[in-house]
Enzyme design. Structure first.
Site, PDB file in Angstrom:
ATOM      1  N   LYS A  80       0.822  -1.210   0.000  1.00  0.00           N
ATOM      2  CA  LYS A  80       0.000   0.000   0.000  1.00  0.00           C
ATOM      3  C   LYS A  80       0.859   1.265   0.000  1.00  0.00           C
ATOM      4  O   LYS A  80       0.351   2.354  -0.286  1.00  0.00           O
ATOM      5  CB  LYS A  80      -0.951   0.009   1.189  1.00  0.00           C
ATOM      6  CG  LYS A  80      -0.316   0.099   2.560  1.00  0.00           C
ATOM      7  CD  LYS A  80      -1.364   0.022   3.654  1.00  0.00           C
ATOM      8  CE  LYS A  80      -0.755   0.069   5.053  1.00  0.00           C
ATOM      9  NZ  LYS A  80      -0.046   1.321   5.341  1.00  0.00           N
ATOM     10  N   ASP A  81       2.167   1.141   0.305  1.00  0.00           N
ATOM     11  CA  ASP A  81       3.051   2.299   0.289  1.00  0.00           C
ATOM     12  C   ASP A  81       3.596   2.612  -1.095  1.00  0.00           C
ATOM     13  O   ASP A  81       4.208   3.666  -1.294  1.00  0.00           O
ATOM     14  CB  ASP A  81       4.241   2.077   1.240  1.00  0.00           C
ATOM     15  CG  ASP A  81       3.844   2.112   2.704  1.00  0.00           C
ATOM     16  OD1 ASP A  81       2.768   2.647   3.004  1.00  0.00           O
ATOM     17  OD2 ASP A  81       4.619   1.599   3.540  1.00  0.00           O
ATOM     18  N   ARG A 126      -8.369   8.150   4.501  1.00  0.00           N
ATOM     19  CA  ARG A 126      -9.358   7.111   4.175  1.00  0.00           C
ATOM     20  C   ARG A 126     -10.054   6.615   5.441  1.00  0.00           C
ATOM     21  O   ARG A 126     -11.281   6.515   5.496  1.00  0.00           O
ATOM     22  CB  ARG A 126      -8.651   5.944   3.472  1.00  0.00           C
ATOM     23  CG  ARG A 126      -9.530   4.713   3.274  1.00  0.00           C
ATOM     24  CD  ARG A 126      -8.700   3.525   2.782  1.00  0.00           C
ATOM     25  NE  ARG A 126      -7.669   3.143   3.726  1.00  0.00           N
ATOM     26  CZ  ARG A 126      -7.865   2.356   4.782  1.00  0.00           C
ATOM     27  NH1 ARG A 126      -9.062   1.856   5.019  1.00  0.00           N
ATOM     28  NH2 ARG A 126      -6.868   2.052   5.594  1.00  0.00           N
ATOM     29  N   ARG A 127      -9.263   6.310   6.453  1.00  0.00           N
ATOM     30  CA  ARG A 127      -9.856   5.852   7.712  1.00  0.00           C
ATOM     31  C   ARG A 127     -10.640   6.971   8.384  1.00  0.00           C
ATOM     32  O   ARG A 127     -11.708   6.727   8.956  1.00  0.00           O
ATOM     33  CB  ARG A 127      -8.755   5.330   8.643  1.00  0.00           C
ATOM     34  CG  ARG A 127      -8.138   4.017   8.186  1.00  0.00           C
ATOM     35  CD  ARG A 127      -6.970   3.626   9.062  1.00  0.00           C
ATOM     36  NE  ARG A 127      -6.397   2.333   8.649  1.00  0.00           N
ATOM     37  CZ  ARG A 127      -5.114   2.035   8.755  1.00  0.00           C
ATOM     38  NH1 ARG A 127      -4.260   2.914   9.253  1.00  0.00           N
ATOM     39  NH2 ARG A 127      -4.674   0.841   8.375  1.00  0.00           N
ATOM     40  N   ARG A 144       0.737  10.380  13.897  1.00  0.00           N
ATOM     41  CA  ARG A 144       1.833   9.754  13.161  1.00  0.00           C
ATOM     42  C   ARG A 144       2.543   8.785  14.091  1.00  0.00           C
ATOM     43  O   ARG A 144       2.283   8.737  15.279  1.00  0.00           O
ATOM     44  CB  ARG A 144       2.838  10.805  12.665  1.00  0.00           C
ATOM     45  CG  ARG A 144       2.453  11.577  11.422  1.00  0.00           C
ATOM     46  CD  ARG A 144       2.406  10.733  10.160  1.00  0.00           C
ATOM     47  NE  ARG A 144       3.560   9.885   9.981  1.00  0.00           N
ATOM     48  CZ  ARG A 144       4.686  10.251   9.362  1.00  0.00           C
ATOM     49  NH1 ARG A 144       4.809  11.480   8.891  1.00  0.00           N
ATOM     50  NH2 ARG A 144       5.667   9.399   9.218  1.00  0.00           N
ATOM     51  N   ARG A 150       1.673   4.493  18.194  1.00  0.00           N
ATOM     52  CA  ARG A 150       0.243   4.804  18.137  1.00  0.00           C
ATOM     53  C   ARG A 150      -0.522   4.084  19.242  1.00  0.00           C
ATOM     54  O   ARG A 150      -1.418   4.667  19.857  1.00  0.00           O
ATOM     55  CB  ARG A 150      -0.315   4.445  16.754  1.00  0.00           C
ATOM     56  CG  ARG A 150       0.335   5.246  15.641  1.00  0.00           C
ATOM     57  CD  ARG A 150      -0.321   4.992  14.302  1.00  0.00           C
ATOM     58  NE  ARG A 150       0.440   5.605  13.223  1.00  0.00           N
ATOM     59  CZ  ARG A 150      -0.042   5.957  12.042  1.00  0.00           C
ATOM     60  NH1 ARG A 150      -1.315   5.756  11.783  1.00  0.00           N
ATOM     61  NH2 ARG A 150       0.717   6.500  11.129  1.00  0.00           N
ATOM     62  N   CYS A 237      -2.248   8.792  -1.010  1.00  0.00           N
ATOM     63  CA  CYS A 237      -2.533   8.571   0.406  1.00  0.00           C
ATOM     64  C   CYS A 237      -3.329   9.710   1.020  1.00  0.00           C
ATOM     65  O   CYS A 237      -3.895   9.563   2.098  1.00  0.00           O
ATOM     66  CB  CYS A 237      -1.226   8.388   1.169  1.00  0.00           C
ATOM     67  SG  CYS A 237      -0.271   9.911   1.351  1.00  0.00           S
TER      68      CYS A 237
END
Length: 303
Positions: A80-81, A126-127, A144, A150, A237
């Site tokens: 996904k990166d 997105r989230r 971040r 996190r 992103c």
């Protein structure tokens, strides 16, 4: 070809762990020894939000530079990166079997049981957008840091919960932190989420053949559809785009969503087609979404 191969990876626990899994698999399949080479990328040292420092490529470019210079033989990324555009001189040599692509809530309770105004942390637009669609009364805040950082924000009381990729939490053995796993009909994952990308130089025919032993055709077809959708939407992103393709009996079933940043509006469509033409499937679905106004939703930011 008896020399040890050098595998470039970011230095985070998650990146080192998933790269180690790929290295072990390659050695088991081919007998070639692999040495991990840690690389610090711009995305690892910057404290800014990803959209401000160039998007997902900031986690990839440092590794690609070392590939082209010959310092490493191949590199492993979270798929996904990867930017959706081609990288000159570099090829996607393998996409190993995908792990669970779903998102996970990490906190004291399920999403429905959190109190009004609870602070939910995530670095993903997105989230953010999909959380606001599910619970508009929550306070979704940008954060971040790696997964452990996190999760620590929850235990320290800085936020009430965070949303992370379930696959990553599995790889670093932190499933005890998960309070809920979001099904795709609740929260569509990022294109390529749960999958890994193995890259090497395009002129290394011998290495391309070796790395091909890691490739999983159903996963490659599924993520190709998801990434084609993302590319056609011209989104990265910083856009609230989710996509997930499931592969069954040579057929790819793709669902995509674009959600307004405030969560109030969304365009969610699905399409199925042959796995041999999965990129076209992704492009066609994206065009349908654009025809319904997806570009307008992606262009609307809330303060």
């Amino acid at each position: 070809m008896s020399t040890t191969l050098k595998l470039g990876t970011r230095r985070s626990l998650m990146a080192m762990t998933q790269s180690g899994l790929v290295a072990d698999d390659l050695t088991a399949r081919t007998g070639r020894a692999v040495e991990l080479v840690g690389v610090t990328t711009e995305g690892d040292v910057s404290k800014a939000q990803l959209a401000q420092i160039g998007g997902t490529g900031v986690f990839v470019n440092g590794l690609r530079e070392r590939l082209l210079s010959g310092e490493i033989d191949f590199a492993v990324h979270s798929l996904k990166d990867l930017p959706t555009g081609p990288a000159e001189g570099i090829t996607l040599a393998a996409v190993p079997p995908r792990d669970d692509p779903r998102d996970a809530l990490c906190g004291p309770a399920k999403l429905a049981d959190l109190g009004r105004g609870a602070r939910i942390g995530t670095g993903s637009p997105r989230r953010m957008a999909q959380l606001r669609a599910l619970r508009p009364d929550l306070d979704v805040v940008p954060i971040r840091g790696n997964a452990d950082t996190r999760l620590r924000k929850v235990t320290d009381g800085e936020v009430d919960a965070v949303v992370l990729a379930f696959a990553g939490l599995t790889r670093i053995d932190r499933l005890e932190a998960v309070s809920e796993i979001f099904e795709p009909d609740q929260m569509l994952p990022a294109p390529g989420q749960g999958a890994l990308a193995v890259e090497c130089r395009a002129d290394r025919a011998d290495l391309i053949e070796l790395l091909a032993t890691l490739d999983h055709a159903p996963t490659r077809a599924a993520v190709a559809a998801e990434r084609a959708l993302l590319a056609t939407l011209e989104a990265g992103c910083s856009a609230p785009v989710g996509a997930y393709a499931a592969w069954y009996d040579e057929i790819v079933h793709l669902t995509g969503v674009v959600v307004g940043y405030d969560g109030e509006r969304q365009i969610r469509l699905s399409e199925s087609g042959s796995s041999d033409d999965s990129e076209r499937l992704g492009r066609d679905l994206a065009l349908r979404m654009l025809a319904e106004g997806a570009d307008q939703l992606m262009g609307e930011r809330t303060s």
